[in-house]
Design a protein around this motif. Sequence first.
Motif, mmCIF file in Angstrom:
data_model
loop_
_atom_site.group_PDB
_atom_site.id
_atom_site.type_symbol
_atom_site.label_atom_id
_atom_site.label_comp_id
_atom_site.label_asym_id
_atom_site.label_seq_id
_atom_site.Cartn_x
_atom_site.Cartn_y
_atom_site.Cartn_z
ATOM 1 N N LEU A 5 18.133 4.878 2.315
ATOM 2 C CA LEU A 5 17.689 4.381 3.613
ATOM 3 C C LEU A 5 16.296 4.918 3.884
ATOM 4 O O LEU A 5 16.082 6.128 3.888
ATOM 5 N N ALA A 6 15.355 4.030 4.086
ATOM 6 C CA ALA A 6 13.980 4.415 4.408
ATOM 7 C C ALA A 6 13.837 4.388 5.917
ATOM 8 O O ALA A 6 14.170 3.407 6.567
ATOM 9 N N CYS A 7 13.348 5.489 6.457
ATOM 10 C CA CYS A 7 13.288 5.593 7.913
ATOM 11 C C CYS A 7 11.996 6.260 8.356
ATOM 12 O O CYS A 7 11.158 6.617 7.552
ATOM 13 N N GLY A 8 11.904 6.437 9.636
ATOM 14 C CA GLY A 8 10.784 7.152 10.221
ATOM 15 C C GLY A 8 11.168 8.600 10.484
ATOM 16 O O GLY A 8 10.576 9.253 11.316
ATOM 17 N N ALA A 9 12.198 9.095 9.803
ATOM 18 C CA ALA A 9 12.712 10.459 9.914
ATOM 19 C C ALA A 9 13.398 10.718 11.248
ATOM 20 O O ALA A 9 13.355 11.809 11.779
ATOM 21 N N GLY A 10 14.065 9.701 11.767
ATOM 22 C CA GLY A 10 14.721 9.847 13.061
ATOM 23 C C GLY A 10 16.214 10.084 12.958
ATOM 24 O O GLY A 10 16.837 9.893 11.921
ATOM 25 N N LEU A 11 16.793 10.486 14.060
ATOM 26 C CA LEU A 11 18.218 10.764 14.154
ATOM 27 C C LEU A 11 19.055 9.504 14.011
ATOM 28 O O LEU A 11 20.151 9.532 13.453
ATOM 29 N N VAL A 36 15.578 9.020 3.854
ATOM 30 C CA VAL A 36 14.310 9.744 3.720
ATOM 31 C C VAL A 36 13.191 8.955 4.390
ATOM 32 O O VAL A 36 13.277 7.731 4.511
ATOM 33 N N PRO A 37 12.138 9.643 4.797
ATOM 34 C CA PRO A 37 10.993 8.934 5.371
ATOM 35 C C PRO A 37 10.339 8.004 4.342
ATOM 36 O O PRO A 37 10.312 8.312 3.146
ATOM 37 N N VAL A 38 9.840 6.888 4.810
ATOM 38 C CA VAL A 38 9.190 5.909 3.933
ATOM 39 C C VAL A 38 8.094 6.564 3.097
ATOM 40 O O VAL A 38 7.973 6.309 1.903
ATOM 41 N N GLY A 39 7.304 7.420 3.704
ATOM 42 C CA GLY A 39 6.217 8.080 2.985
ATOM 43 C C GLY A 39 6.685 8.885 1.791
ATOM 44 O O GLY A 39 5.993 8.979 0.782
ATOM 45 N N ASP A 40 7.880 9.470 1.893
ATOM 46 C CA ASP A 40 8.433 10.224 0.767
ATOM 47 C C ASP A 40 8.732 9.311 -0.410
ATOM 48 O O ASP A 40 8.540 9.680 -1.564
ATOM 49 N N ILE A 41 9.212 8.107 -0.121
ATOM 50 C CA ILE A 41 9.524 7.150 -1.189
ATOM 51 C C ILE A 41 8.249 6.714 -1.884
ATOM 52 O O ILE A 41 8.158 6.719 -3.112
ATOM 53 N N VAL A 42 7.245 6.355 -1.101
ATOM 54 C CA VAL A 42 5.971 5.907 -1.666
ATOM 55 C C VAL A 42 5.346 7.013 -2.519
ATOM 56 O O VAL A 42 4.763 6.749 -3.563
#
Length: 102
Positions: A5-11, A36-42
């Motif tokens: 799940l790609a997210c903005g690191a939210g709850l 995980v945050p999208v940036g981590d995936i990229v």
Amino acid sequence: MRILLACGAGLSTSILMKKIEKYCESQGEELKINAVPVGDIVGNVEGYQNDYDCVLIGPQVSYRLDELKKVLSIPAASIPSLDYAVGNADKVMELAHKITGK
């Protein structure tokens, strides 16, 4: 099924993740899921695409879907806003199965 799940690191994404886990358990479906945050995936494409069948992106960061699709070799899709908001795990899993063909 292995879902990232790609997210903005939210709850809210962790709440959805727990609902998906419970749903899959009730269905007898094996599941590996992580948020995980999208940036981590990229920033670590190889590390993620080798360990997951697909990436589902939260609606709050869906504007980055095309960016993910360009760098990933696994399917990626945006979770519909309503399904995300109400934690509709069966619809989210239906989407994961649809895009992976599994």
